[in-house]
Enzyme design. Structure first.
Site, PDB file in Angstrom:
ATOM      1  N   TRP A   5       0.839  -1.204   0.000  1.00 21.96           N
ATOM      2  CA  TRP A   5       0.000   0.000   0.000  1.00 21.96           C
ATOM      3  C   TRP A   5       0.870   1.249   0.000  1.00 21.96           C
ATOM      4  O   TRP A   5       2.051   1.161   0.345  1.00 21.96           O
ATOM      5  CB  TRP A   5      -0.939  -0.009   1.227  1.00 21.96           C
ATOM      6  CG  TRP A   5      -2.238   0.679   0.934  1.00 21.96           C
ATOM      7  CD1 TRP A   5      -2.647   1.892   1.389  1.00 21.96           C
ATOM      8  CD2 TRP A   5      -3.281   0.183   0.092  1.00 21.96           C
ATOM      9  NE1 TRP A   5      -3.891   2.183   0.873  1.00 21.96           N
ATOM     10  CE2 TRP A   5      -4.296   1.165   0.073  1.00 21.96           C
ATOM     11  CE3 TRP A   5      -3.458  -0.972  -0.681  1.00 21.96           C
ATOM     12  CZ2 TRP A   5      -5.474   1.022  -0.673  1.00 21.96           C
ATOM     13  CZ3 TRP A   5      -4.631  -1.113  -1.406  1.00 21.96           C
ATOM     14  CH2 TRP A   5      -5.622  -0.126  -1.398  1.00 21.96           C
TER      15      TRP A   5
ATOM     16  N   ASP B  69       0.055  10.809  -0.400  1.00 26.27           N
ATOM     17  CA  ASP B  69      -1.050  11.779  -0.411  1.00 26.27           C
ATOM     18  C   ASP B  69      -2.379  11.107  -0.077  1.00 26.27           C
ATOM     19  O   ASP B  69      -2.441   9.880   0.054  1.00 26.27           O
ATOM     20  CB  ASP B  69      -1.131  12.467  -1.778  1.00 26.27           C
ATOM     21  CG  ASP B  69      -1.659  11.542  -2.860  1.00 26.27           C
ATOM     22  OD1 ASP B  69      -1.318  10.335  -2.843  1.00 26.27           O
ATOM     23  OD2 ASP B  69      -2.427  12.004  -3.716  1.00 26.27           O
TER      24      ASP B  69
ATOM     25  N   GLU C 296      -3.378   8.210  -1.985  1.00 28.59           N
ATOM     26  CA  GLU C 296      -2.571   7.015  -1.719  1.00 28.59           C
ATOM     27  C   GLU C 296      -1.655   6.649  -2.878  1.00 28.59           C
ATOM     28  O   GLU C 296      -1.333   5.493  -3.085  1.00 28.59           O
ATOM     29  CB  GLU C 296      -3.474   5.813  -1.393  1.00 28.59           C
ATOM     30  CG  GLU C 296      -4.694   6.183  -0.596  1.00 28.59           C
ATOM     31  CD  GLU C 296      -5.437   5.000  -0.011  1.00 28.59           C
ATOM     32  OE1 GLU C 296      -6.254   4.443  -0.742  1.00 28.59           O
ATOM     33  OE2 GLU C 296      -5.196   4.650   1.150  1.00 28.59           O
ATOM     34  N   GLU C 297      -1.278   7.620  -3.656  1.00 27.32           N
ATOM     35  CA  GLU C 297      -0.549   7.299  -4.882  1.00 27.32           C
ATOM     36  C   GLU C 297       0.829   7.914  -4.985  1.00 27.32           C
ATOM     37  O   GLU C 297       1.740   7.282  -5.510  1.00 27.32           O
ATOM     38  CB  GLU C 297      -1.378   7.741  -6.091  1.00 27.32           C
ATOM     39  CG  GLU C 297      -2.656   6.963  -6.227  1.00 27.32           C
ATOM     40  CD  GLU C 297      -3.562   7.507  -7.298  1.00 27.32           C
ATOM     41  OE1 GLU C 297      -4.397   6.748  -7.805  1.00 27.32           O
ATOM     42  OE2 GLU C 297      -3.441   8.701  -7.636  1.00 27.32           O
TER      43      GLU C 297
ATOM     44  N   GLU D 169     -18.548   5.865  -5.207  1.00 29.03           N
ATOM     45  CA  GLU D 169     -17.385   6.754  -5.145  1.00 29.03           C
ATOM     46  C   GLU D 169     -17.357   7.681  -6.361  1.00 29.03           C
ATOM     47  O   GLU D 169     -17.088   8.869  -6.255  1.00 29.03           O
ATOM     48  CB  GLU D 169     -16.110   5.903  -5.104  1.00 29.03           C
ATOM     49  CG  GLU D 169     -14.828   6.691  -5.014  1.00 29.03           C
ATOM     50  CD  GLU D 169     -13.611   5.784  -5.076  1.00 29.03           C
ATOM     51  OE1 GLU D 169     -13.305   5.259  -6.171  1.00 29.03           O
ATOM     52  OE2 GLU D 169     -12.973   5.574  -4.017  1.00 29.03           O
TER      53      GLU D 169
HETATM   54  C1  NOJ Z   1      -6.379   2.433  -4.186  1.00 31.16           C
HETATM   55  C2  NOJ Z   1      -6.387   3.848  -3.747  1.00 31.16           C
HETATM   56  O1  NOJ Z   1      -7.234   4.000  -2.690  1.00 31.16           O
HETATM   57  C3  NOJ Z   1      -6.752   4.751  -4.870  1.00 31.16           C
HETATM   58  O2  NOJ Z   1      -6.738   6.065  -4.448  1.00 31.16           O
HETATM   59  C4  NOJ Z   1      -5.769   4.550  -5.938  1.00 31.16           C
HETATM   60  O3  NOJ Z   1      -6.086   5.376  -7.026  1.00 31.16           O
HETATM   61  C5  NOJ Z   1      -5.721   3.107  -6.363  1.00 31.16           C
HETATM   62  N1  NOJ Z   1      -5.453   2.270  -5.234  1.00 31.16           N
HETATM   63  C6  NOJ Z   1      -4.702   2.874  -7.452  1.00 31.16           C
HETATM   64  O4  NOJ Z   1      -3.415   3.153  -6.943  1.00 31.16           O
HETATM   65  C1  NOJ Z   2      -9.528   5.769  -2.429  1.00 36.42           C
HETATM   66  C2  NOJ Z   2      -9.245   7.189  -2.116  1.00 36.42           C
HETATM   67  O1  NOJ Z   2      -8.265   7.638  -3.013  1.00 36.42           O
HETATM   68  C3  NOJ Z   2      -8.771   7.352  -0.699  1.00 36.42           C
HETATM   69  O2  NOJ Z   2      -8.637   8.712  -0.419  1.00 36.42           O
HETATM   70  C4  NOJ Z   2      -9.743   6.730   0.257  1.00 36.42           C
HETATM   71  O3  NOJ Z   2      -9.228   6.820   1.548  1.00 36.42           O
HETATM   72  C5  NOJ Z   2     -10.016   5.295  -0.093  1.00 36.42           C
HETATM   73  N1  NOJ Z   2     -10.393   5.177  -1.470  1.00 36.42           N
HETATM   74  C6  NOJ Z   2     -11.130   4.704   0.758  1.00 36.42           C
HETATM   75  O4  NOJ Z   2     -12.319   5.379   0.550  1.00 36.42           O
END
Ligand code: NOJ
Ligand code: NOJ
Length: 624
Positions: free
Chosen positions: A147, A203, A206-207, A431
């Site tokens: 992650w 960030d 999560e990327e 979402e």
């Molecule tokens: C899961 C993350 O929560 C999401 O924000 C991200 O775009 C995808 N993984 C792909 O990295």
């Molecule tokens: C993906 C989003 O990018 C992230 O900000 C969020 O925490 C997770 N999904 C879970 O909702």
């Protein structure tokens, strides 16, 4: 004085819109908001353990991101989503929904416990590193998968929510309870902010790794509010002294035209336009703060310019066909950032609604301060809505004030109308929704954060405002920014229900594995240590491939091994995870390692090394 609504109407006429059509739209919008409000609130509650009907097995007070278990699997609790959700629930409680109080207490309990869970980001003791873990399994146990970690917005966001509730308790004379029970949770989070605000992290999406405007803004607020609460309780907050430096750093995201969302380490394709810069000011919103405050409120001229730049980016029909033909003074569907490829990059409900909330918040600030100041920086933002706008200060006695306010309210409503248009009849918010035909919902269904964004938007729309947090005598901005840090002290918040953990016994072991893999295949170590998932493949420990070459197909990780009480022999296997959900390929024989005595001081010294090769068949791509 002419009534505000008449002037707003005049504004609409000026914009050349059919009055009857917009009145019908306005009535339908009110109806939608009325219907959606209880649905959204229930949607949130359904996703919180232990009683949420959509999330069986969720721990007490834990907010599950979405009931979706595949495509995508969001059946986890994220610290960020949970804190933002409770920010809104605590608001709702403070605005009169007294029934929410038991849930708020469950949240405190759940977070106090989560703080103590050892995880791949680290542990609570001795250095707080574990607080940066973005997500946990539904029952609050560690998630070992690969992650983007750590994420440093979780602790400050959680602190902000808990401080909001603590301030209320203090005002009700419950200082002792705050001091004994809630402050210890907050204090850990503040210590984390003070120690790591200047360290890189992922960030909110999560990327990307680096520094993120959203995170910095939340960090700043948490330290300022933390200091005030500590003072009220008669306690010290060492970390809080970092606040001026965090504020200094916050200014550096402005690039002269807009706010660059992230400083990214390593290669990337980001232009810096990102919803992170619109969501940050929602968290930092203080209706009593002046619009030129360096806390960067929604009404700050730079933030308004940034808002326009962000929204305009998504007006491009080549990027978002869904927004084709929508005039400049009307709301559109908004996504995370233009380069987004997650589910092909679509608009998100929480960002479209968050943008409406943003504008309602700005209006509230103008109302409080008694006028709107238009600067050369913010002029283009205002001109889109009111072509006659010009630089100057327009107090409440000036007719332009009411015209502009009315137009911005209408503009805000038009973003809500976009989300209305793409919300299915049953009111369930996923979402995202597709940027192209058929514009239908996509990715995680019933997203808690989407529902929370609706409720939060509506609070501001109704004029329910959060308490002020920016010091009345202004904030200190140092002359030069220095990347400082103060080492924190951490302790389990036992009064709130945390187990009395001690410094864990951790032995760092470097695992190196030769294994040829195809693109999309991943390798893990599984074994009899909790760190290795306790033989559960779903929570096995991931290896990294960043040094993999054709000559040396290396998978590796330095694993902070924690053994169960009394166990000193590690038994483990390597396991291949296939790309399309095919069965795992797990080594047959067990490997054994006598685990070296642990370092009790949290030292990161590597105590043993393994250099091995995978025994067993190769994997094959599933072609999905
Ligand atoms: C899961 C993350 O929560 C999401 O924000 C991200 O775009 C995808 N993984 C792909 O990295
Ligand atoms: C993906 C989003 O990018 C992230 O900000 C969020 O925490 C997770 N999904 C879970 O909702």
């Amino acid at each position: 004085m002419p009534s505000i609504s008449n002037l707003a109407l005049a504004g609409l006429l000026a914009a050349g819109q059919g009055v009857s059509a917009s009145l019908v739209g306005a009535i339908q919008l009110e109806k939608f908001i009325k219907q959606e409000t209880p649905i959204a609130l229930q949607g949130i509650l359904d996703n919180i353990g232990p009683d949420g009907v959509k999330v069986p097995g969720a721990g007490r007070g834990l907010v599950i991101a979405s009931p979706s278990t595949s495509d995508p699997d969001y059946f986890f609790t994220w610290t960020r989503d949970a804190a933002l959700t409770f920010r809104t629930l605590i608001d709702d409680f403070l605005f009169g929904n007294k029934a929410l109080e038991p849930l708020i207490n469950d949240y405190i309990y759940g977070q106090a416990r989560l703080q103590t869970v050892s995880n791949p980001s680290g542990t609570l003791l001795p250095n707080g590193a574990g607080l940066g873990e973005p997500k946990y399994l539904k029952d609050g146990s560690r998630y070992n998968g690969n992650w983007g970690r750590p994420q440093r917005d979780g602790p400050p966001l959680r602190a902000i929510s808990l401080i909001q509730y603590s301030n209320y308790l203090v005002s009700k004379g419950q200082k002792a309870r705050v001091k004994d029970e809630i402050w210890p949770v907050i204090a850990n989070d503040l210590a984390y902010v003070g120690q790591y605000w200047n360290s890189t992290g992922f960030d909110l999406w999560e990327e990307v790794n680096g520094a993120s405007f959203f995170t910095t803004q939340a960090q700043y607020r948490s330290l300022v509010e933390g200091e005030a609460l500590a003072k009220a309780l008669g306690l010290p907050c060492t970390a809080c002294a970092e606040a001026p430096q965090v504020l200094c750093f916050l200014q550096s995201y402005w690039n002269g035209k807009f706010v660059t969302a992230n400083f990214i380490t390593g290669a990337h394709n980001r232009g810096g336009v990102d919803a992170n810069t619109v969501l940050g000011p929602l968290v930092a919103f203080d209706p009593a703060a002046p619009c030129d405050s360096p806390t960067l409120q929604p009404c700050h001229p730079r933030m308004l310019a940034n808002f326009k730049n962000f929204v305009d980016t998504f007006r491009d029909p080549a990027l978002y066909p869904i927004n084709k033909g929508i005039p400049q003074n009307k709301g559109i569907a908004l996504g995370r950032y233009p380069e987004d490829t997650y589910y092909n990059g679509n608009p998100w409900y929480l960002i479209t609604l968050g943008s409406a909330e943003y504008l309602y918040a700005a209006i509230a600030s103008w109302e409080k301060s008694g006028g709107i100041t238009i600067t050369t920086t913010s002029l283009p933002f205002f001109k889109d809505l009111y072509p006659l706008a010009r630089v100057g200060t327009f107090g409440k006695l000036h007719p332009a004030y009411h015209i502009i306010k009315g137009l911005i309210k209408t503009y805000a409503d038009s973003f809500v109308a976009v989300s209305q248009k793409y919300t299915p009849k049953d009111g369930m918010m996923a979402e995202q929704f597709l940027k192209s035909e058929p514009f239908s919902p996509i990715s995680a269904r019933n997203l808690t954060w989407s529902f929370a964004s609706f409720v939060g938007m509506n609070h501001r729309r109704q004029g329910h405002l959060p308490a002020s947090w920016v010091p009345k005598d202004g904030v200190k901005l140092p002359d030069t920014c220095v990347g400082t840090s103060v080492r924190g002290t951490y302790a389990p918040a036992t009064q709130a229900g945390a187990p009395n953990v001690t410094i864990p016994c951790i032995s760092n072991v470097l695992f190196q594995l030769n294994a040829s893999t195809y693109y999309g295949e991943n390798l893990y170590v599984v074994g009899n240590s909790p760190t290795l998932g306790g033989w559960d493949l779903e929570t096995a420990y991931p290896l990294m491939s960043s040094r993999y070459t054709a000559e040396r197909p290396l998978w590796f990780a330095t694993i902070p091994l924690e053994m169960e009480e009394g166990v000193t022999t590690l038994r483990y296997k390597y396991a291949r995870q296939q790309d399309c959900g095919q069965a795992w390929i797990v080594e047959e024989g067990e490997r054994v390692l006598e685990v070296p005595a642990c370092a009790k001081d949290g030292s990161e010294e590597v105590l043993a090394e393994r250099d091995e090769a995978f025994v067993g068949p190769a994997g094959s791509p599933g072609g999905c």
